[in-house]
Motif scaffolding. Sequence first.
Motif, PDB file in Angstrom:
ATOM      1  N   UNK A  43       3.475  -5.746 -10.800  1.00 27.61           N
ATOM      2  CA  UNK A  43       2.939  -4.392 -10.854  1.00 27.61           C
ATOM      3  C   UNK A  43       1.510  -4.322 -10.361  1.00 27.61           C
ATOM      4  N   UNK A  44       0.796  -5.457 -10.428  1.00 26.37           N
ATOM      5  CA  UNK A  44      -0.591  -5.466  -9.995  1.00 26.37           C
ATOM      6  C   UNK A  44      -0.777  -6.131  -8.651  1.00 26.37           C
ATOM      7  N   UNK A  45       0.303  -6.488  -7.975  1.00 27.67           N
ATOM      8  CA  UNK A  45       0.203  -7.065  -6.639  1.00 27.67           C
ATOM      9  C   UNK A  45       0.290  -5.964  -5.608  1.00 27.67           C
ATOM     10  N   UNK A  46      -0.371  -6.176  -4.457  1.00 29.22           N
ATOM     11  CA  UNK A  46      -0.329  -5.177  -3.397  1.00 29.22           C
ATOM     12  C   UNK A  46       1.092  -5.059  -2.871  1.00 29.22           C
TER      13      UNK A  46
ATOM     14  N   UNK B 111       6.993  -8.022   5.929  1.00 27.52           N
ATOM     15  CA  UNK B 111       6.533  -9.126   5.103  1.00 27.52           C
ATOM     16  C   UNK B 111       5.050  -9.161   4.868  1.00 27.52           C
ATOM     17  N   UNK B 112       4.292  -8.351   5.596  1.00 28.64           N
ATOM     18  CA  UNK B 112       2.846  -8.356   5.412  1.00 28.64           C
ATOM     19  C   UNK B 112       2.472  -7.487   4.226  1.00 28.64           C
ATOM     20  N   UNK B 113       1.316  -7.792   3.616  1.00 26.56           N
ATOM     21  CA  UNK B 113       0.841  -6.979   2.508  1.00 26.56           C
ATOM     22  C   UNK B 113       0.371  -5.623   3.022  1.00 26.56           C
ATOM     23  N   UNK B 114       0.767  -4.586   2.300  1.00 28.69           N
ATOM     24  CA  UNK B 114       0.338  -3.236   2.657  1.00 28.69           C
ATOM     25  C   UNK B 114      -0.823  -2.840   1.780  1.00 28.69           C
ATOM     26  N   UNK B 115      -1.742  -2.118   2.342  1.00 24.43           N
ATOM     27  CA  UNK B 115      -2.917  -1.697   1.571  1.00 24.43           C
ATOM     28  C   UNK B 115      -2.592  -0.585   0.602  1.00 24.43           C
ATOM     29  N   UNK B 116      -1.380   0.013   0.718  1.00 25.87           N
ATOM     30  CA  UNK B 116      -1.008   1.103  -0.163  1.00 25.87           C
ATOM     31  C   UNK B 116      -1.713   2.385   0.223  1.00 25.87           C
TER      32      UNK B 116
ATOM     33  N   UNK C  13      -4.356 -11.574  -5.540  1.00 28.77           N
ATOM     34  CA  UNK C  13      -4.210 -12.753  -6.383  1.00 28.77           C
ATOM     35  C   UNK C  13      -4.459 -14.012  -5.585  1.00 28.77           C
ATOM     36  N   UNK C  14      -5.057 -15.040  -6.170  1.00 24.88           N
ATOM     37  CA  UNK C  14      -5.561 -15.070  -7.546  1.00 24.88           C
ATOM     38  C   UNK C  14      -6.910 -14.365  -7.667  1.00 24.88           C
TER      39      UNK C  14
ATOM     40  N   UNK D 270      -8.772 -12.984 -15.290  1.00 27.65           N
ATOM     41  CA  UNK D 270      -8.220 -11.785 -14.673  1.00 27.65           C
ATOM     42  C   UNK D 270      -6.736 -11.953 -14.318  1.00 27.65           C
ATOM     43  N   UNK D 271      -6.337 -13.151 -13.897  1.00 28.00           N
ATOM     44  CA  UNK D 271      -4.938 -13.379 -13.556  1.00 28.00           C
ATOM     45  C   UNK D 271      -4.049 -13.361 -14.795  1.00 28.00           C
ATOM     46  N   UNK D 272      -4.552 -13.923 -15.891  1.00 23.82           N
ATOM     47  CA  UNK D 272      -3.822 -13.853 -17.154  1.00 23.82           C
ATOM     48  C   UNK D 272      -3.665 -12.400 -17.586  1.00 23.82           C
ATOM     49  N   UNK D 273      -4.726 -11.618 -17.458  1.00 25.00           N
ATOM     50  CA  UNK D 273      -4.664 -10.204 -17.786  1.00 25.00           C
ATOM     51  C   UNK D 273      -3.622  -9.493 -16.923  1.00 25.00           C
ATOM     52  N   UNK D 274      -3.616  -9.776 -15.618  1.00 28.42           N
ATOM     53  CA  UNK D 274      -2.674  -9.124 -14.715  1.00 28.42           C
ATOM     54  C   UNK D 274      -1.234  -9.452 -15.098  1.00 28.42           C
ATOM     55  N   UNK D 275      -0.959 -10.712 -15.457  1.00 27.88           N
ATOM     56  CA  UNK D 275       0.388 -11.102 -15.843  1.00 27.88           C
ATOM     57  C   UNK D 275       0.819 -10.400 -17.124  1.00 27.88           C
ATOM     58  N   UNK D 276      -0.080 -10.410 -18.112  1.00 27.10           N
ATOM     59  CA  UNK D 276       0.253  -9.772 -19.389  1.00 27.10           C
ATOM     60  C   UNK D 276       0.453  -8.265 -19.219  1.00 27.10           C
ATOM     61  N   UNK D 277      -0.388  -7.635 -18.426  1.00 22.43           N
ATOM     62  CA  UNK D 277      -0.257  -6.198 -18.218  1.00 22.43           C
ATOM     63  C   UNK D 277       1.021  -5.873 -17.457  1.00 22.43           C
TER      64      UNK D 277
END
Length: 269
Positions: free
Chosen positions: A34-37, A43-48, A88-89, A94-101
């Motif tokens: 949910x917190x990844x772009x 296959x490329x990351x989109x800026x949204x 990420x990372x 912050x990464x732990x927070x992102x996973x938990x959220x």
Amino acid sequence: MDSPAESPKGTTGDASAGPEGSEGAQGSDTAGRALAAPTAPDGRRSAGPPVPVTGTERHGMFGQHGSGDTSGYGGLITAPYVPVPAERPYGGWFDDLADRLADAMAARSIPGSAISQVSVEHGEITLAVPREHLVSLLWTLRDDPGLRFELASSISGVDYGIGVPRRLHVVYELTSMTWRRRIRLEVAVDVDDATVPSAVGVYPTADWHEREIWDMFGIVFSGHPGLTRILMPDDWDGHPQRKDYPLGGIPVEYKGAEIPPPDERRRYG
């Protein structure tokens, strides 16, 4: 004792401990999605969706010339600035927070689009949130055992000036007293549609913060129990901290003399 605002330096003790029955670094494939772009079809990351410019060219401060403004506002130019979306990372806890959220959002059926951008700068993490998902995210951040952001330490308004898309922002500073962490949420709206859901139901102390933001910036908090002015008189016209509000406000009468606003005064020296 470490400061809640301390910059992350590797994995902290509180980040790795976590609540009972969970680990700090969750390795599931779903964690953090949910917190990844978003990813484009190739296959490329989109800026949204584009993030509004947080800043605009300003004229003012000291050393200005050719104006009657004795306040010093009239010489400095600051370029617009947009925080770079983080990937990420993120580093530290912050990464732990992102996973938990991400896991907490999935458990509550909150879509990944509830977070439109993540920014990490100056040792701080900011989540850009569309207003329609604000309240559900606040409940999640407050009540999830792995998050526990029990305190809304500050809620403030910002106006980035005329010509900036969605120029009015509401900034939520949340503190976890359990995990000694701080995060920031930011909601952006247009002047013509300056409405944001109230956070009073989640954080009762938001009552006073939201009244001040309404008074100074004219942002309406839907669902607020009593949205009235808190600093200016009830019949005051306008919102003094908006960038298009007249500099200096109204002329002041002092001992029978009329003192004009700073931008209309005579220049000395």
